[in-house]
Design an enzyme around this catalytic site. Structure first.
Site: not given
Ligand code: ADP
Length: 191
Positions: A14, A89, A128, A134, A146
């Protein structure tokens, strides 16, 4: 306005694809993961709150996430459109986004879902971890968590947009360029 939700499991690509789409369409990129990481880094109150959830691979509570996203959207003056990455999400987040966009006399144009199978996702995230720094990328158990959270809470959000005829599946396997081309065609078919 052109408002895109870029959807897909962790590691689907993404972030990479968002960068290309914002350039071509002049959109504002709102990645809730990036915004949370900014707060983590700057040790804001929000960052301290979010860290406990993020490090474990759990979702940050809806109320916190929705308020943060709202602030970011309302902060923009005269936007041409948005690309939402990592949001919504959960179903409550999807409803809140609909309400917010309605207040701005606009709506989601399309949800593009990057589809990649689980084994490939795990390999990409592990890889990654070598460069992202991270915490949530380094531990296989947290990666698995996740993906489980995605399957349980996030995957159903697709139905919300499919019911409005707004969901388009995109094959997320291939070169970065070929996936970008698939996204361009899907967007251009909905504009
Ligand atoms: P990835 O898609 O690699 O899992 P993101 O960078 O989108 O990671 O998100 C990292 C973390 O941030 C998630 O695992 C969650 O803890 C938090 N997070 C991000 N976006 C949301 C969301 N829309 N709602 C709740 N938590 C979120």
């Amino acid at each position: 306005m052109l408002n895109i939700v870029l959807f897909g499991p962790p590691g689907a690509g993404k972030g990479t694809q968002s960068e290309r789409l914002i350039e071509r369409y002049g959109l504002i990129h709102l990645s809730t993961g990036d915004i949370f990481r900014y707060h983590l880094k700057n040790e804001t109150e929000l960052g301290k709150l979010a860290r406990t959830f993020m490090d474990q691979g759990h979702l940050v509570p809806d109320e916190v996430t929705i308020n943060m996203l709202k602030d970011e959207v309302l902060k923009q003056t005269d936007p041409k459109g948005f690309i939402f990455d990592g949001f919504p999400r959960t179903n409550p987040q999807a409803h809140a986004l609909d309400t917010l966009l309605k207040e701005l006399n606009t709506s989601i144009t399309v949800m593009l879902g990057l589809e990649v199978e689980e084994e490939e996702l795990k390999a990409r995230l592990t890889n990654r971890a070598l460069s992202s720094g991270r915490a949530d990328d380094t531990d296989p158990e947290i990666i698995a968590n996740r993906i489980a959270v995605y399957n349980r809470e996030t995957a159903p959000v697709k139905e919300f947009y499919a019911a409005q005829n707004k969901y388009i599946a995109i094959d997320g396997i291939g070169t970065i360029d070929s996936i970008t081309e698939r996204l361009y065609s899907a967007i251009d078919s909905k504009k």
